[in-house]
Design a protein around this motif. Structure first.
Motif, PDB file in Angstrom:
ATOM      1  N   ILE A 102       0.845  -1.038  -0.110  1.00 18.20           N
ATOM      2  CA  ILE A 102      -0.050  -0.018   0.194  1.00 18.20           C
ATOM      3  C   ILE A 102       0.856   1.280  -0.156  1.00 18.20           C
ATOM      4  CG2 ILE A 102      -1.575   0.989   1.361  1.00 18.20           C
ATOM      5  CD1 ILE A 102      -2.870  -1.446  -0.058  1.00 18.20           C
ATOM      6  N   GLU A 103       0.455   1.996  -1.183  1.00 13.87           N
ATOM      7  CA  GLU A 103       1.566   3.403  -1.085  1.00 13.87           C
ATOM      8  C   GLU A 103       0.847   4.496  -0.961  1.00 13.87           C
ATOM      9  OE1 GLU A 103       3.304   2.509  -4.864  1.00 13.87           O
ATOM     10  OE2 GLU A 103       4.382   0.528  -3.994  1.00 13.87           O
ATOM     11  N   GLU A 104       1.090   5.386   0.087  1.00 13.36           N
ATOM     12  CA  GLU A 104       0.426   6.513   0.396  1.00 13.36           C
ATOM     13  C   GLU A 104       0.704   7.623  -0.426  1.00 13.36           C
ATOM     14  OE1 GLU A 104       0.139   7.110   4.641  1.00 13.36           O
ATOM     15  OE2 GLU A 104      -1.126   5.703   4.743  1.00 13.36           O
ATOM     16  N   ALA A 105      -0.235   8.494  -0.770  1.00 14.48           N
ATOM     17  CA  ALA A 105      -0.033   9.785  -1.562  1.00 14.48           C
ATOM     18  C   ALA A 105      -1.173  10.742  -1.184  1.00 14.48           C
ATOM     19  CB  ALA A 105       0.204   9.593  -3.066  1.00 14.48           C
ATOM     20  N   LEU A 141      -6.662  14.266   1.124  1.00 15.16           N
ATOM     21  CA  LEU A 141      -6.516  13.131   2.215  1.00 15.16           C
ATOM     22  C   LEU A 141      -5.104  12.736   1.949  1.00 15.16           C
ATOM     23  CD1 LEU A 141     -10.045  11.655   2.286  1.00 15.16           C
ATOM     24  CD2 LEU A 141      -9.053  13.030   4.095  1.00 15.16           C
ATOM     25  N   ARG A 142      -4.707  11.675   2.829  1.00 15.12           N
ATOM     26  CA  ARG A 142      -3.497  10.823   2.460  1.00 15.12           C
ATOM     27  C   ARG A 142      -3.947   9.346   2.496  1.00 15.12           C
ATOM     28  NH1 ARG A 142       1.413  11.651   1.164  1.00 15.12           N
ATOM     29  NH2 ARG A 142       3.013  10.121   1.937  1.00 15.12           N
ATOM     30  N   GLY A 143      -3.622   8.700   1.396  1.00 10.23           N
ATOM     31  CA  GLY A 143      -3.689   7.327   1.399  1.00 10.23           C
ATOM     32  C   GLY A 143      -3.322   6.801   0.209  1.00 10.23           C
ATOM     33  N   ASP A 144      -3.671   5.517  -0.051  1.00  9.46           N
ATOM     34  CA  ASP A 144      -3.292   4.749  -1.567  1.00  9.46           C
ATOM     35  C   ASP A 144      -4.430   5.031  -2.063  1.00  9.46           C
ATOM     36  OD1 ASP A 144      -2.546   3.176  -3.639  1.00  9.46           O
ATOM     37  OD2 ASP A 144      -1.588   1.844  -2.407  1.00  9.46           O
ATOM     38  N   ASP A 145      -4.746   6.126  -2.981  1.00  7.56           N
ATOM     39  CA  ASP A 145      -6.081   6.423  -3.729  1.00  7.56           C
ATOM     40  C   ASP A 145      -6.141   5.482  -5.044  1.00  7.56           C
ATOM     41  OD1 ASP A 145      -3.827   8.057  -4.919  1.00  7.56           O
ATOM     42  OD2 ASP A 145      -5.249   9.144  -6.377  1.00  7.56           O
ATOM     43  N   ILE A 146      -4.921   5.114  -5.606  1.00  7.09           N
ATOM     44  CA  ILE A 146      -4.954   4.217  -6.858  1.00  7.09           C
ATOM     45  C   ILE A 146      -5.949   2.996  -6.367  1.00  7.09           C
ATOM     46  CG2 ILE A 146      -3.555   2.577  -8.332  1.00  7.09           C
ATOM     47  CD1 ILE A 146      -1.590   5.236  -7.996  1.00  7.09           C
ATOM     48  N   ASN A 174       5.354  -5.246 -19.176  1.00 12.41           N
ATOM     49  CA  ASN A 174       5.331  -5.831 -17.773  1.00 12.41           C
ATOM     50  C   ASN A 174       4.223  -4.929 -17.142  1.00 12.41           C
ATOM     51  OD1 ASN A 174       5.722  -6.620 -15.401  1.00 12.41           O
ATOM     52  ND2 ASN A 174       8.017  -6.616 -15.454  1.00 12.41           N
ATOM     53  N   ALA A 175       3.271  -5.552 -16.650  1.00  8.38           N
ATOM     54  CA  ALA A 175       2.378  -4.727 -16.080  1.00  8.38           C
ATOM     55  C   ALA A 175       2.095  -5.113 -14.649  1.00  8.38           C
ATOM     56  CB  ALA A 175       0.947  -4.739 -16.708  1.00  8.38           C
ATOM     57  N   ILE A 176       3.035  -5.816 -14.079  1.00 10.72           N
ATOM     58  CA  ILE A 176       2.683  -6.164 -12.636  1.00 10.72           C
ATOM     59  C   ILE A 176       2.778  -4.801 -11.918  1.00 10.72           C
ATOM     60  CG2 ILE A 176       3.813  -7.413 -10.789  1.00 10.72           C
ATOM     61  CD1 ILE A 176       4.201  -9.776 -12.357  1.00 10.72           C
ATOM     62  N   SER A 177       1.919  -5.034 -10.925  1.00 14.52           N
ATOM     63  CA  SER A 177       1.967  -3.646 -10.023  1.00 14.52           C
ATOM     64  C   SER A 177       3.208  -3.641  -9.183  1.00 14.52           C
ATOM     65  CB  SER A 177       0.653  -3.936  -8.786  1.00 14.52           C
ATOM     66  OG  SER A 177      -0.582  -4.343  -9.301  1.00 14.52           O
TER      67      SER A 177
END
Ligand code: ADP
Length: 743
Positions: free
Chosen positions: A432-435, A473-478, A705-708
């Motif tokens: 989980i990557e926050e932005a 807000l801050r969080g992993d919006d994706i 290569n589309a792996i997250s």
């Protein structure tokens, strides 16, 4: 002379008293009898010596016959016992009877005249003695004495041949016997009234005391032995303090057969392994232990051997050894050990399985990455070419076909993406990557992405967004978008008429944090109660009678729950079959700008569709290089770039790229990752190492290569940005704008 007889009585009583003091439980039963008889016999002698008339003397004289009648008998019984020989009880009874009859006759000889036909009392030097004329009973008495003499001597001699009998004790017994015989044969050596026998009895008392002291331990053991051996295979052996062997029972010989060759009183040494084990155990006892145990296995039977102190009273007098069949316990121990080993093996197997599963997972991930690349490459070409058809064809029906190709292509891509995401969640590699993100933008983008689909199905798409939600807000919006999009897509997919509603509400707010409550509800087919529990299982699709025609993989909800789990949240599902469903979750997000976002529609936010509204991009002067080993991909990229007026240079290998870059400067380089010989990352390293591009030249990773997570990988490798294949024209435009226009 009388004093001699007095002294004999007093001394024999004293010795008997010593015996009583030293007597311990377990000492052979013959001893006390012997020690009672001797003072009585000596008293008999004293009474004769002091008798004043013949009858008195004859009665006292009768008492002396206790010697031949009973003393000899108990001596015999003792010696038999000493040699571990058993006399049938009937024989003992007969001998007792004979003795009793004889003593009766002897005491009453004055009246019956059987022992002596005639007797006369004489007195010399103040001492009385009898002159006797022997009768028939006396002959019987001599026969009895002769019998005892023969058997006692035989048994004592036999005792010398037995290994497990103390030779010293045998010798002592023999001496006693010989002394008594000698005294008997001597008769009246110095004086007609003098008798040596009382003195010989005194001597025998002393010797018996010595023997008793010596064999004390053995007799104690003997008692223990008999009680223990009766209980089964328990064996018993004993040693004195100097490790002199005292004896053992038969079961011990089954365990330690070497003991059969050891003489009683022989000191054992560590001449064989069993003896050294015994000595080691004794050492342990000497060092303060109460007992020491070792095991011996013989003929598949495991024996437990316990060595402990041998107590007489409360004094340590030696060591005792107890042997017992320990097979059952050993089996138990073995089973326990086996179980432990089994556990160890199981945990090892688990570890191996885990490693195998991990490597299988890794292999799966690698396989999926490879597959995704392989599938994406042709789709890239299909969609790229199709894009050209869409843009260049004026014919309506051709455009319609192309539109269909585009939709199916996108579905195919989303399936591949789902599988990749799911496998990543399964592998625990989903991070989980926050932005920071704009709340209104996110809601608006969600609306844009679904509205058209809902509309095309004739569904009403309602959005209830809480205007008081914080602006940023801050969080992993994706990932949040991915979750909500999945739920909205399902809602639209499984609803034929009515509406789909997305509601985003503020559930609670605290210092720097807000919990948002998201509900996606529809008026669709709903879910049967029994299916509710299994919905989130991967590849699980339910109610297939109704849903057969609806596209799906059964992965959507599994990904949603996996992602929510990563964000410490969970999906709640409520549904009524044929009425509709609601999927909801709550999510805690950090507040960056607490200002209320207001109406998300009116908000002047940056929309993903914003670019569409922007001026058409035309970059004829942009010096662009595309590197891809696949000719078709190069063609697609070239065509797409040409939409923006770009005439790109194309090369199909890393080496060529390096060559071209060393000769010409470019504004932007699109570099494919997976190429034979030299891959994109290696090429980039060369470029950076040799300073082949200017500082402001953007190098974009172009990859199927589309792996997250690959985006981050490419950025960390030194690429400026990342463009996934099939190239989406809006994404290409974003990059061109960012690196060629905005800079
Ligand atoms: P799929 O790709 O099949 O949609 P999902 O994991 O997203 O996979 O959903 C699993 C199953 O849950 C679907 O096959 C469908 O039967 C059911 N389902 C999901 N969302 C809804 C909904 N909104 N209404 C009714 N059924 C739904």
């Amino acid at each position: 002379m009388v004093i001699y007889f007095h002294a004999m009585v007093i001394l024999s009583v004293l010795l008997s008293a010593i015996f009583v003091l030293r007597w311990r439980r377990g000492i052979s039963v013959h001893f006390p009898i012997i020690f009672v008889f001797i003072p009585v016999i000596n008293l008999g002698y004293l009474c004769v010596a002091t008798a004043t008339n013949v009858n008195e003397a004859l009665t006292a004289n009768g008492i002396e016959y206790l010697d031949g009648c009973f003393l000899e008998l108990f001596f015999f019984l003792y010696v038999m016992n000493f040699c571990k020989l058993k006399l049938p009880k009937i024989c003992t009874a007969l001998l007792m009877t004979a003795g009793s009859v004889m003593i009766y006759i002897a005491i009453n000889t004055a009246s019956n005249g059987l022992l002596y036909k005639h007797a006369e009392l004489r007195r010399v030097d103040g001492v009385s003695y009898l002159i006797k004329d022997y009768g028939p009973a006396h002959t019987a008495y001599y026969i009895m004495i002769g019998f005892y003499l023969a058997v006692n001597l035989s048994v004592i001699i036999y005792s010398f041949t037995r290994k497990n009998i103390s030779k010293t004790n045998s010798a002592l017994l023999l001496t006693v016997y010989m002394v008594i015989i000698f005294a008997f044969l001597c008769g009246h050596p110095f004086h007609p009234a003098f008798e040596l026998l009382p003195l010989s009895y005194l001597f025998s008392q002393v010797v018996f005391l010595i023997i008793m002291n010596r064999i004390n331990l053995y007799d104690v053991s003997e008692i223990a032995v008999t009680s223990l051996s009766e209980t089964g295979s328990i064996g018993f052996a004993s040693f004195d303090m100097k490790m002199k062997y005292l004896g053992c029972t038969d079961p011990v010989l089954d365990v330690i057969p070497e003991l059969a060759d050891v003489y009683v009183d022989q000191v054992i040494t560590s001449e064989n392994s069993n003896f050294s084990k015994i000595l080691e155990s004794v050492n342990k006892l000497q060092n303060g232990r109460d007992s020491a145990v070792f095991y011996v296995t013989r003929n598949d039977i495991t024996y437990k051997i316990t060595v402990s102190h041998l107590y007489v009273g409360n004094k340590r007098r030696g060591y005792q050894l107890r042997t017992e069949d320990n097979t059952l316990e050993a089996k138990k121990m073995e089973t326990l050990q086996l179980k432990e080993r089994q556990k160890e093996m199981e945990s090892e197997i688990l570890k191996l399985e885990k490693t195998a599963a991990e490597s299988a997972n890794e292999a799966k991930s690698a396989f999926l990455a490879q597959m995704s690349h392989e599938i994406r490459t042709p789709i890239n070409a299909i969609l790229g070419m199709n894009e050209m058809v869409l843009r260049e064809s004026g014919e309506e029906n051709i455009r319609e076909y192309a539109e269909n190709i585009k939709n199916s292509g996108r579905t195919l891509l989303s399936i591949i993406n789902s599988i990749l995401d799911f496998s990543k969640i399964e592998d625990g590699k989903m991070e989980i990557e926050e932005a920071d993100y704009d709340t209104a933008t996110m809601i608006s983008d969600l609306e844009n992405s679904i509205a058209e689909r809902a509309k095309s199905k004739g569904l009403e798409f309602i959005i209830n967004a809480d205007e008081s939600l914080p602006r940023t807000l801050r969080g992993d919006d994706i990932r949040i978008r991915q979750i909500i999009t999945n739920l909205l897509t399902n809602a639209v997919k499984y609803t034929e008429k009515g509406s789909v509603t997305l509601s985003v509400k503020k559930y609670s707010e605290s210092e720097g944090k807000v919990v948002i409550a998201v509900d996606v509800s529809d008026t669709g087919i709903g879910i049967k109660e029994e299916d509710l529990g299994v919905l989130t299982e991967s590849f699980r699709r339910v109610d297939m009678n109704h849903n057969r025609t609806i596209e799906g993989t059964g992965l959507g909800l599994a990904i949603v729950t996996g992602l929510l789990d990563k964000m410490d949240s969970q999906l709640e599902i409520s549904s009524k079959y044929h009425e509709g469903s609601t999927f909801s979750f709550k999510l805690a997000q950090k507040v960056v700008c607490p200002e209320p976002m207001g109406d998300y529609r009116k908000k002047d936010h940056v929309s993903a569709d914003k670019s569409a509204e922007e001026e058409k991009l035309d970059l004829p002067d942009a010096k662009t290089l595309v590197v891809d080993d696949n000719k078709m991909n190069l063609k697609v990229a070239g065509k797409l770039l040409s939409l923006y007026g770009i005439k790109a240079d194309m090369v199909s290998s890393g080496m060529e790229a390096l060559q071209v870059l060393s000769e010409k400067q470019y504004d932007i380089v699109f570099l494919d990752h997976m190429m034979p010989e030299m891959d994109g990352i290696e090429v980039l390293r060369e470029i950076r190492a040799k300073n082949l591009v200017q500082e402001n030249t953007a190098v974009i990773a172009l990859t199927a290569n589309a792996i997250s997570g690959v985006r981050e990988m490419y950025l960390s490798e030194g690429f400026d940005d990342y463009l996934s294949k099939p190239i989406e024209p809006p994404e290409l435009e974003r990059i061109l704008r960012k690196y060629l226009v905005d800079q």
